[in-house]
Design a protein around this motif. Structure first.
Motif, PDB file in Angstrom:
ATOM      1  N   GLU A  39      -6.011 -21.948 -13.284  1.00 21.56           N
ATOM      2  CA  GLU A  39      -7.165 -21.056 -13.440  1.00 21.56           C
ATOM      3  C   GLU A  39      -7.759 -20.622 -12.090  1.00 21.56           C
ATOM      4  O   GLU A  39      -8.599 -19.729 -12.039  1.00 21.56           O
ATOM      5  N   LYS A  40      -7.322 -21.231 -10.994  1.00 23.99           N
ATOM      6  CA  LYS A  40      -7.775 -20.825  -9.662  1.00 23.99           C
ATOM      7  C   LYS A  40      -6.959 -19.617  -9.203  1.00 23.99           C
ATOM      8  O   LYS A  40      -5.749 -19.609  -9.271  1.00 23.99           O
ATOM      9  N   VAL A  41      -7.635 -18.590  -8.744  1.00 18.14           N
ATOM     10  CA  VAL A  41      -6.968 -17.404  -8.221  1.00 18.14           C
ATOM     11  C   VAL A  41      -6.737 -17.620  -6.730  1.00 18.14           C
ATOM     12  O   VAL A  41      -7.668 -17.939  -5.993  1.00 18.14           O
ATOM     13  N   ILE A  42      -5.490 -17.450  -6.295  1.00 20.12           N
ATOM     14  CA  ILE A  42      -5.144 -17.616  -4.883  1.00 20.12           C
ATOM     15  C   ILE A  42      -4.519 -16.311  -4.404  1.00 20.12           C
ATOM     16  O   ILE A  42      -3.492 -15.885  -4.925  1.00 20.12           O
ATOM     17  N   LEU A  43      -5.173 -15.663  -3.449  1.00 15.70           N
ATOM     18  CA  LEU A  43      -4.688 -14.393  -2.907  1.00 15.70           C
ATOM     19  C   LEU A  43      -4.663 -14.462  -1.386  1.00 15.70           C
ATOM     20  O   LEU A  43      -5.516 -15.108  -0.778  1.00 15.70           O
ATOM     21  N   ARG A  44      -3.713 -13.756  -0.790  1.00 11.21           N
ATOM     22  CA  ARG A  44      -3.758 -13.582   0.657  1.00 11.21           C
ATOM     23  C   ARG A  44      -4.952 -12.678   0.959  1.00 11.21           C
ATOM     24  O   ARG A  44      -5.250 -11.748   0.203  1.00 11.21           O
ATOM     25  N   LYS A  45      -5.648 -12.956   2.038  1.00 11.81           N
ATOM     26  CA  LYS A  45      -6.874 -12.214   2.344  1.00 11.81           C
ATOM     27  C   LYS A  45      -6.609 -10.722   2.480  1.00 11.81           C
ATOM     28  O   LYS A  45      -7.382  -9.900   1.988  1.00 11.81           O
ATOM     29  N   GLU A  46      -5.492 -10.337   3.125  1.00 11.11           N
ATOM     30  CA  GLU A  46      -5.229  -8.908   3.318  1.00 11.11           C
ATOM     31  C   GLU A  46      -4.989  -8.202   1.988  1.00 11.11           C
ATOM     32  O   GLU A  46      -5.356  -7.050   1.817  1.00 11.11           O
ATOM     33  N   VAL A  47      -4.413  -8.895   1.017  1.00 11.34           N
ATOM     34  CA  VAL A  47      -4.213  -8.310  -0.318  1.00 11.34           C
ATOM     35  C   VAL A  47      -5.562  -8.165  -1.012  1.00 11.34           C
ATOM     36  O   VAL A  47      -5.874  -7.129  -1.599  1.00 11.34           O
ATOM     37  N   TYR A  48      -6.389  -9.190  -0.928  1.00  9.30           N
ATOM     38  CA  TYR A  48      -7.717  -9.153  -1.532  1.00  9.30           C
ATOM     39  C   TYR A  48      -8.536  -7.990  -0.971  1.00  9.30           C
ATOM     40  O   TYR A  48      -9.162  -7.237  -1.720  1.00  9.30           O
ATOM     41  N   GLU A  49      -8.530  -7.845   0.362  1.00 16.13           N
ATOM     42  CA  GLU A  49      -9.291  -6.763   0.999  1.00 16.13           C
ATOM     43  C   GLU A  49      -8.780  -5.393   0.566  1.00 16.13           C
ATOM     44  O   GLU A  49      -9.562  -4.484   0.323  1.00 16.13           O
ATOM     45  N   LYS A  50      -7.472  -5.235   0.461  1.00  9.44           N
ATOM     46  CA  LYS A  50      -6.884  -3.954   0.047  1.00  9.44           C
ATOM     47  C   LYS A  50      -7.309  -3.608  -1.382  1.00  9.44           C
ATOM     48  O   LYS A  50      -7.713  -2.483  -1.665  1.00  9.44           O
ATOM     49  N   VAL A  51      -7.237  -4.583  -2.283  1.00  6.17           N
ATOM     50  CA  VAL A  51      -7.642  -4.355  -3.675  1.00  6.17           C
ATOM     51  C   VAL A  51      -9.126  -4.024  -3.743  1.00  6.17           C
ATOM     52  O   VAL A  51      -9.534  -3.106  -4.455  1.00  6.17           O
ATOM     53  N   LYS A  52      -9.927  -4.748  -2.974  1.00  4.57           N
ATOM     54  CA  LYS A  52     -11.373  -4.489  -2.951  1.00  4.57           C
ATOM     55  C   LYS A  52     -11.661  -3.074  -2.473  1.00  4.57           C
ATOM     56  O   LYS A  52     -12.477  -2.356  -3.069  1.00  4.57           O
ATOM     57  N   ASP A  53     -10.977  -2.640  -1.417  1.00  3.02           N
ATOM     58  CA  ASP A  53     -11.166  -1.281  -0.899  1.00  3.02           C
ATOM     59  C   ASP A  53     -10.723  -0.231  -1.918  1.00  3.02           C
ATOM     60  O   ASP A  53     -11.412   0.775  -2.119  1.00  3.02           O
ATOM     61  N   GLU A  54      -9.586  -0.453  -2.540  1.00  5.58           N
ATOM     62  CA  GLU A  54      -9.085   0.493  -3.553  1.00  5.58           C
ATOM     63  C   GLU A  54     -10.054   0.589  -4.726  1.00  5.58           C
ATOM     64  O   GLU A  54     -10.307   1.681  -5.242  1.00  5.58           O
ATOM     65  N   ASN A  55     -10.605  -0.538  -5.143  1.00  6.08           N
ATOM     66  CA  ASN A  55     -11.576  -0.526  -6.238  1.00  6.08           C
ATOM     67  C   ASN A  55     -12.836   0.231  -5.848  1.00  6.08           C
ATOM     68  O   ASN A  55     -13.383   0.990  -6.639  1.00  6.08           O
ATOM     69  N   SER A  56     -13.292   0.037  -4.619  1.00 11.66           N
ATOM     70  CA  SER A  56     -14.478   0.770  -4.141  1.00 11.66           C
ATOM     71  C   SER A  56     -14.210   2.265  -4.118  1.00 11.66           C
ATOM     72  O   SER A  56     -15.063   3.065  -4.515  1.00 11.66           O
ATOM     73  N   ASN A  57     -13.018   2.660  -3.656  1.00 13.02           N
ATOM     74  CA  ASN A  57     -12.668   4.079  -3.622  1.00 13.02           C
ATOM     75  C   ASN A  57     -12.579   4.656  -5.029  1.00 13.02           C
ATOM     76  O   ASN A  57     -12.998   5.784  -5.272  1.00 13.02           O
ATOM     77  N   ALA A  58     -12.049   3.894  -5.966  1.00  9.39           N
ATOM     78  CA  ALA A  58     -11.940   4.371  -7.350  1.00  9.39           C
ATOM     79  C   ALA A  58     -13.319   4.564  -7.957  1.00  9.39           C
ATOM     80  O   ALA A  58     -13.558   5.537  -8.664  1.00  9.39           O
TER      81      ALA A  58
END
Length: 70
Positions: A39-58
């Motif tokens: 149940e713990k989400v583990i992401l590489r930081k650069e992937v997390y930041e990219k997804v966060k930026d894409e979500n903000s742009n959307a």
């Protein structure tokens, strides 16, 4: 921030349920393994930041579209 030294094969614990182990050390990278509950989400930081930026742009794009439709 905690800075800790570990050698190949050594681990560190985060809480009671997350273990990080150094698997391999090269000149420019370190390979680690992570044992954690599913149940713990583990992401590489650069992937997390990219997804966060894409979500903000959307979201910004959606707001712009709603403004146009008004």
């Amino acid at each position: 921030m905690l800075v800790i030294s570990r050698k190949k094969g050594e681990s560190l614990l985060i809480g009671d349920d997350i273990e990080i182990t150094v698997e391999k050390i090269d000149t420019s990278s370190v390979k680690i393994s992570i044992k954690a509950p599913k149940e713990k989400v583990i992401l590489r930081k650069e992937v997390y930041e990219k997804v966060k930026d894409e979500n903000s742009n959307a979201i910004a794009t959606t707001k712009d579209i709603l403004k146009i439709l008004k």
